[in-house]
Design a protein around this motif. Structure first.
Motif, mmCIF file in Angstrom:
data_model
loop_
_atom_site.group_PDB
_atom_site.id
_atom_site.type_symbol
_atom_site.label_atom_id
_atom_site.label_comp_id
_atom_site.label_asym_id
_atom_site.label_seq_id
_atom_site.Cartn_x
_atom_site.Cartn_y
_atom_site.Cartn_z
ATOM 1 N N UNK A 145 22.654 1.999 32.543
ATOM 2 C CA UNK A 145 24.085 2.221 32.693
ATOM 3 C C UNK A 145 24.927 0.967 32.771
ATOM 4 N N UNK A 146 24.314 -0.202 32.832
ATOM 5 C CA UNK A 146 25.075 -1.449 32.975
ATOM 6 C C UNK A 146 25.458 -2.001 31.596
ATOM 7 N N UNK A 147 26.255 -1.246 30.884
ATOM 8 C CA UNK A 147 26.577 -1.610 29.507
ATOM 9 C C UNK A 147 27.520 -2.800 29.399
ATOM 10 N N UNK A 148 28.192 -3.167 30.490
ATOM 11 C CA UNK A 148 29.090 -4.318 30.460
ATOM 12 C C UNK A 148 28.478 -5.561 31.101
ATOM 13 N N UNK A 149 27.243 -5.455 31.536
ATOM 14 C CA UNK A 149 26.594 -6.582 32.202
ATOM 15 C C UNK A 149 26.432 -7.747 31.236
ATOM 16 N N UNK A 150 26.885 -8.924 31.656
ATOM 17 C CA UNK A 150 26.823 -10.111 30.814
ATOM 18 C C UNK A 150 25.785 -11.112 31.288
ATOM 19 N N UNK A 151 25.475 -11.104 32.580
ATOM 20 C CA UNK A 151 24.566 -12.097 33.142
ATOM 21 C C UNK A 151 23.646 -11.425 34.151
ATOM 22 N N UNK A 152 22.335 -11.547 33.927
ATOM 23 C CA UNK A 152 21.339 -10.946 34.808
ATOM 24 C C UNK A 152 20.365 -12.023 35.271
ATOM 25 N N UNK A 153 20.253 -12.189 36.585
ATOM 26 C CA UNK A 153 19.437 -13.243 37.181
ATOM 27 C C UNK A 153 18.239 -12.624 37.899
ATOM 28 N N UNK A 154 17.053 -12.911 37.395
ATOM 29 C CA UNK A 154 15.799 -12.446 37.997
ATOM 30 C C UNK A 154 14.828 -13.609 38.165
ATOM 31 N N UNK A 155 15.349 -14.793 38.330
ATOM 32 C CA UNK A 155 14.527 -15.989 38.437
ATOM 33 C C UNK A 155 13.844 -16.056 39.811
ATOM 34 N N UNK A 156 12.733 -16.715 39.860
ATOM 35 C CA UNK A 156 12.040 -17.064 41.097
ATOM 36 C C UNK A 156 11.748 -15.845 41.966
ATOM 37 N N UNK A 157 11.237 -14.800 41.342
ATOM 38 C CA UNK A 157 10.729 -13.644 42.077
ATOM 39 C C UNK A 157 9.206 -13.653 41.935
ATOM 40 N N UNK A 158 8.583 -12.519 42.057
ATOM 41 C CA UNK A 158 7.128 -12.430 41.907
ATOM 42 C C UNK A 158 6.766 -11.436 40.821
ATOM 43 N N UNK A 159 7.579 -11.368 39.782
ATOM 44 C CA UNK A 159 7.360 -10.400 38.714
ATOM 45 C C UNK A 159 6.199 -10.847 37.826
ATOM 46 N N UNK A 160 5.190 -10.016 37.710
ATOM 47 C CA UNK A 160 4.066 -10.332 36.833
ATOM 48 C C UNK A 160 4.134 -9.564 35.523
ATOM 49 N N UNK A 161 4.971 -8.521 35.476
ATOM 50 C CA UNK A 161 5.150 -7.739 34.256
ATOM 51 C C UNK A 161 6.529 -7.099 34.290
ATOM 52 N N UNK A 162 6.957 -6.638 33.119
ATOM 53 C CA UNK A 162 8.245 -5.970 32.984
ATOM 54 C C UNK A 162 8.051 -4.663 32.221
ATOM 55 N N UNK A 163 8.672 -3.563 32.663
ATOM 56 C CA UNK A 163 8.574 -2.306 31.893
ATOM 57 C C UNK A 163 9.134 -2.498 30.485
ATOM 58 N N UNK A 164 8.592 -1.796 29.542
ATOM 59 C CA UNK A 164 8.954 -2.016 28.139
ATOM 60 C C UNK A 164 10.414 -1.712 27.847
ATOM 61 N N UNK A 165 11.047 -0.832 28.630
ATOM 62 C CA UNK A 165 12.445 -0.488 28.371
ATOM 63 C C UNK A 165 13.384 -0.977 29.470
#
Length: 421
Positions: free
Chosen positions: A129-149
């Protein structure tokens, strides 16, 4: 005194007094305790207050909400108002973001969830639903994988920060909906391979940072479709070879960093060497690690005779714009890549933190000048109460005076000051 007030109310100034009274709201929205609120744009700053949860009551129509440097553990649907444009939640203790938390924030333009060391996974619909999102910050977390969608529908996204996670693999078409993305930061992860369609859909990508991973292989079509890419960083990986065809798919390439890889300068290097003979890009050194007789030499400086015993190389298209070939490590500033950098969220991060355990490597450790020509820096937002555009009117917590400040009524107040007896 009473006679003066009676004359004032019967005179022309009475209209201004009435305007002043009408301009004041009957009930002033409350600023959360320990927070600071601003009038224009409507802003609530609750940073560094040891909050374990988002305040339950926020002023309506808040457009900017700053909650960084707290102890918030989880986010639930219904927490945030639909008027939000900017939401900062970096440097908290986030471990859980429940599905639907951001679904109704259709106006949101910037979301910073970075530096949350307990955030290990994301629901596939987290950003739906975030169709107007211009900048997304997910740096320096512990993410080892991301869902395909996970990025599906983010059609306005321009800046995506995924650096310094623990990503092992990026599946094909992960970024397929991000046609407007210009900056993709993937450095400091654990990626080993770049597959054929991993970057498919990124037609507008300008900068791709992949340094500091564990890359051992790049598919010869991995960069196909990145016609606007100007900056590519692949240094500090485990690459022994790189297909020349992969770089030939980058006609706009201007800045390339390949240093600090164990390059094999044998027959495997011939396609890359041939590409360098045709391309004109600003490049770092490409130091040979093997065979022993070529160790320490620069692959780009090899001669045709060094490949006499190799089978003929398949022809490759030249890539990159017409620029001088150089081994200088100070040719990677944004100033050379199209003028002064825009004011955007990428000004708030360094690509390689000063405390990086890899440290200097033979005097060729990247610096801010190497990256952005000086438009980086440590996260300067941490100490700001009202970041970005100036917030001229501070709203003290809890008092009705916080919603004064309208130019018309203030002008009228000047008329109420007596000039004589």
């Amino acid at each position: 005194m009473l006679a003066w007030l009676r004359r004032l109310l019967q005179g022309p100034a009475s209209a201004c007094l009435l305007l002043l009274l009408l301009a004041l709201p009957l009930v002033a929205p409350t600023c959360p305790m320990l927070c600071t609120c601003y009038l224009s744009p409507p802003t609530v700053s609750c940073q560094a207050n040891n909050f374990s949860a988002v305040p339950l009551v926020l002023p309506p129509h808040t457009q900017r909400l700053f909650l960084q440097n707290n102890l918030i553990r989880s986010l639930r649907p219904g927490t945030f108002g639909s008027s939000l444009l900017t939401l900062w939640l970096f440097s908290n203790n986030l471990s859980t973001i429940y599905p639907g938390t951001f679904r109704h924030l259709q106006a949101l333009e910037e979301l910073d969830l970075g530096d949350n060391r307990h955030l290990r996974s994301l629901d596939p619909d987290t950003f739906q639903g975030l169709e107007r999102l211009q900048s997304l910050h997910l740096y320096r977390c512990q993410l080892s994988s991301l869902p395909s969608n996970i990025f599906r529908g983010l059609v306005s996204l321009q800046y995506l920060y995924l650096q310094e996670n623990q990503l092992l693999h990026l599946q094909d078409d992960l970024f397929a909906d991000l046609a407007n993305l210009s900056h993709l930061f993937l450095h400091g992860n654990r990626l080993r391979l770049l597959t054929e369609h991993v970057f498919r859909g990124l037609a507008g990508l300008d900068r791709l940072l992949l340094h500091g991973n564990r890359l051992q292989g790049v598919h010869r079509a991995a960069f196909r479709g990145l016609a606007r890419l100007t900056i590519l960083y692949l240094f500090n990986n485990s690459l022994a070879s790189l297909p020349g065809e992969a770089l030939a798919d980058l006609p706009s390439l201007e800045f390339l960093r390949l240093n600090d890889n164990p390059w094999a300068c044998d027959c495997r290097a011939r396609p890359l060497w041939a590409w360098f003979q045709r391309a004109r890009v600003s490049s770092s050194d490409v130091t040979c690690a093997t065979p022993p007789e070529r160790q320490g030499r620069d692959l780009r400086a090899l001669r045709e005779s060094d490949f006499e015993a190799c089978p003929p190389a398949a022809p490759t298209r030249p890539g990159g714009r017409a620029r001088g070939n150089s081994s200088s490590n100070h040719l990677y500033g944004v100033g050379e890549a199209g003028g002064a950098p825009p004011v955007d969220p990428s000004t708030l991060y360094r690509d390689l933190p000063a405390e990086d355990p890899r440290g200097p490597q033979g005097g060729d450790a990247p610096t801010e000048e190497d990256y952005w020509g000086g438009y980086g820096g440590e996260d300067r937002r941490r100490g700001e109460v009202c970041p970005g555009p100036a917030c001229p009117t501070s709203l003290d917590s809890g008092g009705p005076s916080q919603y004064h400040g309208l130019p018309g009524p203030l002008f009228c107040l000047l008329l109420l000051v007596p000039y004589g007896p």
